[in-house]
Motif scaffolding. Structure first.
Motif: not given
Length: 211
Positions: A86-92
């Motif tokens: 979730v964090t990786d997707a949001f940050d991208a």
């Protein structure tokens, strides 16, 4: 059998697994998830997990104190995997709203790819006693904090939503996931994206951009 058809009941089959156990500890965790999904937490014994993992009792107790300890390790593993995706997707993403869309898609796809862990984390944790309920509550708070803090990270000007709103979003998403997972509709989870996004942005007072 409490776990329903992992094929998604004719909706195109399951996605490729995201957790591929390598060590003996991971094999036991995977066996715990599989067994609990099939039998329920209460009915699952250490012996059941050992049969599924094909690992000795001695090896189990070298790594876990008891059934509850192994269950919570499985829960923690999946939660960290979910939060990481979730964090990786949001940050991208380039904007906050796009980040929420990408993060939710990543979560739904992961749960669909790991139906046994999805059931363990969303349904069976409710039967896992005080420690299980405490883990669930802590996880809900972590996801709510993610929504609360993330509002101003992308796009710069947006104010974080009130904490109560963030908690309501997470609670609503959890309930909808529960209703599908408890019926074994794992393969349909990615199809909930639009409905969940509408609910999320409605509570935030932020219209979702047209596709």
């Amino acid at each position: 059998m409490t776990g329903a058809d992992e094929s998604g009941e004719g909706d195109g089959g399951t996605a490729a697994r995201q957790f591929l156990p390598a060590s003996q500890r991971e094999r036991l965790i995977d066996a715990m998830a599989t067994t609990v999904a099939e039998q329920g937490y209460i009915a699952t014994s250490v012996a059941d997990v050992l049969r599924a993992a094909r690992i000795s009792r001695r090896t189990f107790y070298e790594r876990f104190a008891d059934k509850e300890d192994c269950f919570l390790a499985a829960y923690d593993l999946m939660v960290e995997l979910c939060l990481g995706r979730v964090t990786d997707a949001f940050d991208a993403a380039e904007t906050w709203s796009e980040g929420i869309e990408e993060a939710l898609d990543a979560l739904l796809e992961l749960l669909a790819a790991e139906p046994a862990f999805a059931r363990l984390c969303v349904v069976e944790v409710l039967a896992a006693g005080p420690r299980g309920l405490a883990r669930r509550d802590a996880t809900m708070q972590r996801f709510a904090a993610f929504i609360h803090a993330g509002r101003g990270q992308l796009g710069g000007s947006a104010e974080p939503p009130p904490e109560l709103v963030a908690q309501a979003i997470v609670g609503g998403i959890y309930e909808l996931l529960y209703s599908h997972i408890v019926r074994g509709e794992y393969g349909r989870l990615p199809q909930l994206s639009d409905e969940l996004l509408h609910y999320t942005f409605m509570l935030l007072g932020t219209p979702r951009r047209p596709v």
